[in-house]
Design an enzyme around this catalytic site. Structure first.
Site, mmCIF file in Angstrom:
data_model
loop_
_atom_site.group_PDB
_atom_site.id
_atom_site.type_symbol
_atom_site.label_atom_id
_atom_site.label_comp_id
_atom_site.label_asym_id
_atom_site.label_seq_id
_atom_site.Cartn_x
_atom_site.Cartn_y
_atom_site.Cartn_z
ATOM 1 N N GLY A 8 22.869 50.806 -1.785
ATOM 2 C CA GLY A 8 21.976 50.560 -2.930
ATOM 3 C C GLY A 8 21.039 51.723 -3.168
ATOM 4 C CG LEU A 80 17.804 49.020 0.520
ATOM 5 C CD1 LEU A 80 16.931 50.104 -0.116
ATOM 6 C CD2 LEU A 80 16.917 47.926 1.096
ATOM 7 C CB SER A 84 19.540 42.965 -7.480
ATOM 8 O OG SER A 84 19.360 43.732 -8.653
ATOM 9 C CB SER A 125 15.494 37.765 -2.236
ATOM 10 O OG SER A 125 14.908 37.252 -3.409
ATOM 11 C CD GLU A 127 14.779 34.061 -7.428
ATOM 12 O OE1 GLU A 127 15.612 33.229 -7.804
ATOM 13 O OE2 GLU A 127 13.611 34.105 -7.857
ATOM 14 C CE1 TYR A 150 19.858 38.968 -5.537
ATOM 15 C CE2 TYR A 150 18.048 37.388 -5.441
ATOM 16 C CZ TYR A 150 18.558 38.651 -5.185
ATOM 17 O OH TYR A 150 17.774 39.581 -4.557
ATOM 18 C CE LYS A 154 20.002 40.056 -1.926
ATOM 19 N NZ LYS A 154 19.984 41.336 -1.211
ATOM 20 C CG HIS A 180 9.658 44.961 -4.489
ATOM 21 N ND1 HIS A 180 10.160 43.892 -3.799
ATOM 22 C CD2 HIS A 180 10.593 45.932 -4.402
ATOM 23 C CE1 HIS A 180 11.350 44.197 -3.307
ATOM 24 N NE2 HIS A 180 11.636 45.434 -3.676
HETATM 25 P P1 NDP Z 1 18.581 47.304 -7.974
HETATM 26 O O1 NDP Z 1 19.332 46.349 -8.806
HETATM 27 O O2 NDP Z 1 17.675 48.302 -8.612
HETATM 28 O O3 NDP Z 1 19.603 48.121 -7.036
HETATM 29 C C1 NDP Z 1 20.720 47.519 -6.479
HETATM 30 C C2 NDP Z 1 21.583 48.591 -5.860
HETATM 31 O O4 NDP Z 1 22.763 47.991 -5.307
HETATM 32 C C3 NDP Z 1 22.076 49.654 -6.851
HETATM 33 O O5 NDP Z 1 22.080 50.899 -6.203
HETATM 34 C C4 NDP Z 1 23.492 49.193 -7.152
HETATM 35 O O6 NDP Z 1 24.335 50.212 -7.591
HETATM 36 C C5 NDP Z 1 23.898 48.721 -5.754
HETATM 37 N N1 NDP Z 1 25.082 47.874 -5.749
HETATM 38 C C6 NDP Z 1 25.342 46.788 -6.505
HETATM 39 N N2 NDP Z 1 26.550 46.276 -6.219
HETATM 40 C C7 NDP Z 1 27.070 47.052 -5.236
HETATM 41 C C8 NDP Z 1 28.285 47.052 -4.529
HETATM 42 N N3 NDP Z 1 29.236 46.133 -4.752
HETATM 43 N N4 NDP Z 1 28.492 48.011 -3.591
HETATM 44 C C9 NDP Z 1 27.544 48.963 -3.342
HETATM 45 N N5 NDP Z 1 26.365 49.016 -3.993
HETATM 46 C C10 NDP Z 1 26.137 48.076 -4.928
HETATM 47 O O7 NDP Z 1 17.760 46.427 -6.902
HETATM 48 P P2 NDP Z 1 16.371 46.736 -6.173
HETATM 49 O O8 NDP Z 1 16.329 48.153 -5.787
HETATM 50 O O9 NDP Z 1 15.279 46.145 -6.992
HETATM 51 O O10 NDP Z 1 16.499 45.813 -4.883
HETATM 52 C C11 NDP Z 1 17.043 46.307 -3.659
HETATM 53 C C12 NDP Z 1 17.508 45.147 -2.791
HETATM 54 O O11 NDP Z 1 16.404 44.292 -2.510
HETATM 55 C C13 NDP Z 1 18.568 44.255 -3.425
HETATM 56 O O12 NDP Z 1 19.389 43.793 -2.381
HETATM 57 C C14 NDP Z 1 17.779 43.091 -3.992
HETATM 58 O O13 NDP Z 1 18.578 41.940 -4.086
HETATM 59 C C15 NDP Z 1 16.695 42.959 -2.941
HETATM 60 N N6 NDP Z 1 15.426 42.427 -3.394
HETATM 61 C C16 NDP Z 1 14.771 42.989 -4.452
HETATM 62 C C17 NDP Z 1 13.538 42.528 -4.836
HETATM 63 C C18 NDP Z 1 12.814 43.107 -5.998
HETATM 64 O O14 NDP Z 1 11.867 42.460 -6.488
HETATM 65 N N7 NDP Z 1 13.157 44.310 -6.464
HETATM 66 C C19 NDP Z 1 12.878 41.436 -4.098
HETATM 67 C C20 NDP Z 1 13.644 40.937 -2.974
HETATM 68 C C21 NDP Z 1 14.861 41.433 -2.643
HETATM 69 P P3 NDP Z 1 24.388 50.650 -9.174
HETATM 70 O O15 NDP Z 1 23.237 51.603 -9.370
HETATM 71 O O16 NDP Z 1 25.704 51.293 -9.290
HETATM 72 O O17 NDP Z 1 24.235 49.405 -9.977
HETATM 73 P P1 GDR Z 2 13.501 37.419 -10.607
HETATM 74 O O1 GDR Z 2 12.996 38.570 -11.584
HETATM 75 O O2 GDR Z 2 14.460 36.507 -11.240
HETATM 76 O O3 GDR Z 2 12.262 36.821 -10.013
HETATM 77 O O4 GDR Z 2 14.305 38.256 -9.507
HETATM 78 P P2 GDR Z 2 13.084 38.710 -13.157
HETATM 79 O O5 GDR Z 2 12.146 39.785 -13.534
HETATM 80 O O6 GDR Z 2 14.495 38.799 -13.636
HETATM 81 O O7 GDR Z 2 12.523 37.277 -13.661
HETATM 82 C C1 GDR Z 2 11.209 36.858 -13.342
HETATM 83 C C2 GDR Z 2 10.869 35.638 -14.191
HETATM 84 O O8 GDR Z 2 10.773 36.014 -15.563
HETATM 85 C C3 GDR Z 2 11.448 35.054 -16.355
HETATM 86 N N1 GDR Z 2 11.885 35.658 -17.609
HETATM 87 C C4 GDR Z 2 12.783 36.639 -17.753
HETATM 88 N N2 GDR Z 2 13.489 37.335 -16.839
HETATM 89 C C5 GDR Z 2 14.316 38.307 -17.293
HETATM 90 N N3 GDR Z 2 15.003 39.039 -16.401
HETATM 91 N N4 GDR Z 2 14.490 38.571 -18.620
HETATM 92 C C6 GDR Z 2 13.816 37.869 -19.592
HETATM 93 O O9 GDR Z 2 13.986 38.111 -20.773
HETATM 94 C C7 GDR Z 2 12.905 36.871 -19.128
HETATM 95 N N5 GDR Z 2 12.072 36.018 -19.771
HETATM 96 C C8 GDR Z 2 11.456 35.288 -18.847
HETATM 97 C C9 GDR Z 2 12.593 34.595 -15.463
HETATM 98 O O10 GDR Z 2 13.123 33.350 -15.934
HETATM 99 C C10 GDR Z 2 11.891 34.501 -14.119
HETATM 100 O O11 GDR Z 2 11.238 33.282 -14.002
HETATM 101 C C11 GDR Z 2 13.821 39.502 -9.022
HETATM 102 C C12 GDR Z 2 15.050 40.366 -8.646
HETATM 103 O O12 GDR Z 2 14.590 41.672 -8.326
HETATM 104 C C13 GDR Z 2 15.752 39.786 -7.427
HETATM 105 O O13 GDR Z 2 16.758 40.713 -6.988
HETATM 106 C C14 GDR Z 2 14.727 39.594 -6.311
HETATM 107 O O14 GDR Z 2 15.343 39.060 -5.167
HETATM 108 C C15 GDR Z 2 13.619 38.685 -6.789
HETATM 109 O O15 GDR Z 2 12.983 39.298 -7.908
HETATM 110 C C16 GDR Z 2 12.555 38.454 -5.726
#
Ligand code: NDP
Ligand code: GDR
Length: 325
Positions: A8, A80, A84, A125, A127, A150, A154, A180
Site C-alpha cells: 500500500g 497497509l 479501503s 480499523s 470500522e 470492509y 479487517k 485519519h
Molecule cells: P489508501 O486507499 O490511500 O491506500 C491503499 C493502498 O493499498 C494503495 O496503495 C493501493 O494501491 C493499495 N492496494 C489496494 N489493493 C491492493 C492489492 N490488491 N494489492 C496491493 N496493494 C493494494 O488507504 P490509506 O492509506 O488511507 O490506508 C492505509 C491502510 O490503513 C489501509 O489498509 C486501510 O484500510 C487502513 N486504514 C485506514 C484508515 C484511514 O482513515 N485512512 C483508518 C484505519 C485503517 P493503489 O494506489 O494502486 O490503489
Molecule cells: P469511512 O470514511 O467510511 O469512515 O472509512 P469516509 O470518509 O468514506 O466516510 C465517513 C462518513 O462520511 C459519510 N459520507 C460520505 N462518505 C463518502 N466517502 N462520500 C460521501 O459522499 C459521503 N457523504 C457522507 C459516510 O457515510 C461515513 O459515515 C475510512 C476509510 O479510510 C477506511 O479505510 C478506514 O478503515 C476508516 O475510515 C476508519
C-alpha cells in the site's frame, strides 16, 4: 540499517510512513500493484532517495508478495495495502476479502513458515467497531460489530494477526486506527471530497457538492501523526494491539460547516444530499480511546480543524495550479 517492506505504498499512509522511515535511516521497499494509470503521485518525490524503491506485487497474488519478501529480506513488514473504501466494499465484497483478509494471512503464513523474526504490522480499523453496543470512547475491550464487507474483512485479519502472535509467537501487531486524513487523502473519502469540492466551487468549476449521510460522526486525526504511532508500536519489546485516535468526534455536517465557512461560503447553498452516497449499513458514531499508546508517549499534534484547514488550503492551491497551466 533496518529494512522495511510496505504494502500500500502508493496510498495516503504508505507515502507518509515511507517518509518517516527514511528519516529514521531505514531502507524502504514499497510493493505497488499494476494499474493502467500512473499511481505513484504520492511517492514520486521519494525515488531520488537511494534508500527508497518499489517493486510490483499484488495482495491477491501471494506468490508475488512472497517473491518480494524473499529478495528484500525485511526486518519489518507494514501491511497497509487494502481495498479501503467502505461503501465500495459493498460493490466488490469478494475482492475486498481477498485483498484485506487473504492478503494478510498470506504474509503471516510466509513469516511463520520462512522467517519468524520478521516483525509484522496489520492496518486494522475502527470500522471493526461498526455498530458496537459498547459505550464510547471505544477501547480494546469494546464489542466489534462491523457493518460492511470492509469492516468484516479487517476484523478477520485483526484476529488472524492476533492468532499468529499468540499461537506461533510472531511479532505481529494490530494498530486499530480511527479515521485519519491529510492533503494526500483519497479524493472519494468525505473530508477530501469536501475540501476538493470547495476548491472547485471557488474556481467556478463545480456547482453542487453531492454527499450522502452527513449525520454520522467520526474521530478524525492526521495521517502523519498516526504513522508515528504505528512505528512506535513496532519498536516495543513485546508485540501488542493498540488503538490510535484523538478522542474527539465531530459530524460530517460540522466538518462541512467549518470548511465552507473558512472559504467564505454558506454550505447550504451548495450541498445536495444524494441517496447514491448512502451505505446499506452505516457506522453512526466513532470515538476512540487511545490511552494505551499515549502511555508510550504518543500524542496527536493536529486537531480536526487544523487538518481540514491544511487540506482546504492545499486543494485551493492545487485547483489554481491545474486551471492555470
Ligand atoms: P489508501 O486507499 O490511500 O491506500 C491503499 C493502498 O493499498 C494503495 O496503495 C493501493 O494501491 C493499495 N492496494 C489496494 N489493493 C491492493 C492489492 N490488491 N494489492 C496491493 N496493494 C493494494 O488507504 P490509506 O492509506 O488511507 O490506508 C492505509 C491502510 O490503513 C489501509 O489498509 C486501510 O484500510 C487502513 N486504514 C485506514 C484508515 C484511514 O482513515 N485512512 C483508518 C484505519 C485503517 P493503489 O494506489 O494502486 O490503489
Ligand atoms: P469511512 O470514511 O467510511 O469512515 O472509512 P469516509 O470518509 O468514506 O466516510 C465517513 C462518513 O462520511 C459519510 N459520507 C460520505 N462518505 C463518502 N466517502 N462520500 C460521501 O459522499 C459521503 N457523504 C457522507 C459516510 O457515510 C461515513 O459515515 C475510512 C476509510 O479510510 C477506511 O479505510 C478506514 O478503515 C476508516 O475510515 C476508519
Amino acid at each position: 540499517m533496518k529494512r522495511a517492506l510496505i504494502t500500500g505504498v502508493t496510498g495516503q499512509d504508505g507515502s507518509y510512513l515511507s517518509e518517516l522511515l527514511l528519516s529514521k535511516k531505514y531502507k524502504v521497499l514499497g510493493i505497488m500493484r499494476r494499474t493502467s494509470h500512473f499511481n505513484t503521485a504520492r511517492i514520486n518525490h521519494l525515488y531520488k532517495n537511494k534508500n527508497f524503491d518499489t517493486e510490483y506485487g499484488d495482495l491477491v497474488d501471494p506468490i508475488s508478495i512472497a517473491n518480494v519478501i524473499d529478495r528484500f529480506k525485511p526486518d519489518e513488514i507494514y501491511n497497509l495495502g487494502a481495498m479501503s473504501h467502505v461503501r465500495i466494499s459493498f460493490d466488490v465484497p469478494r475482492f475486498t476479502l481477498e485483498t484485506n483478509t487473504l492478503g494478510p494471512v498470506g504474509i503471516l503464513e510466509y513469516i511463520h513458515q520462512h522467517n519468524p523474526k520478521i516483525k509484522y504490522y496489520q492496518a486494522s480499523s475502527s470500522e471493526m467497531f461498526g455498530a458496537t453496543r459498547s459505550k464510547p470512547p471505544f477501547g480494546l475491550s469494546a464489542e466489534f460489530r462491523p457493518q460492511s464487507p470492509y469492516g468484516t474483512s479487517k476484523l478477520a485479519a485483526f484476529h488472524l494477526t492476533r492468532i499468529y502472535r499468540e499461537g506461533y509467537g510472531l511479532f505481529a501487531v494490530n494498530g486499530i486506527l480511527f479515521n485519519h486524513e491529510s492533503p494526500r487523502r483519497g479524493e472519494t473519502f468525505v473530508t477530501r471530497k469536501i475540501t476538493r469540492g470547495i476548491a472547485l466551487i471557488l474556481k467556478g468549476k463545480m456547482k453542487k457538492l453531492r454527499l450522502g449521510n452527513i449525520e454520522s460522526k467520526r474521530d478524525w486525526g492526521h495521517s502523519k501523526d498516526y504513522m508515528r504511532a504505528i512505528h512506535l508500536m513496532m519498536q516495543q519489546e513485546k508485540p501488542d494491539d493498540y488503538i490510535v485516535a484523538t478522542g474527539e468526534t465531530h459530524s460530517i455536517k460540522e466538518a462541512l460547516e467549518f470548511c465552507f465557512k473558512e472559504a467564505g461560503l454558506n454550505w447550504k447553498k451548495y450541498v445536495v444530499i444524494d441517496k447514491k452516497f448512502f451505505r446499506p449499513n452505516e457506522v453512526p458514531y466513532l470515538q476512540g480511546d487511545s490511552s494505551k499508546i499515549r502511555k508510550l508517549g504518543w500524542r496527536p499534534r493536529y486537531n480536526w480543524k487544523e487538518i481540514l484547514k491544511e487540506m482546504l488550503e492545499n486543494d485551493i492551491k492545487y485547483v489554481e495550479e491545474i486551471f492555470e497551466s
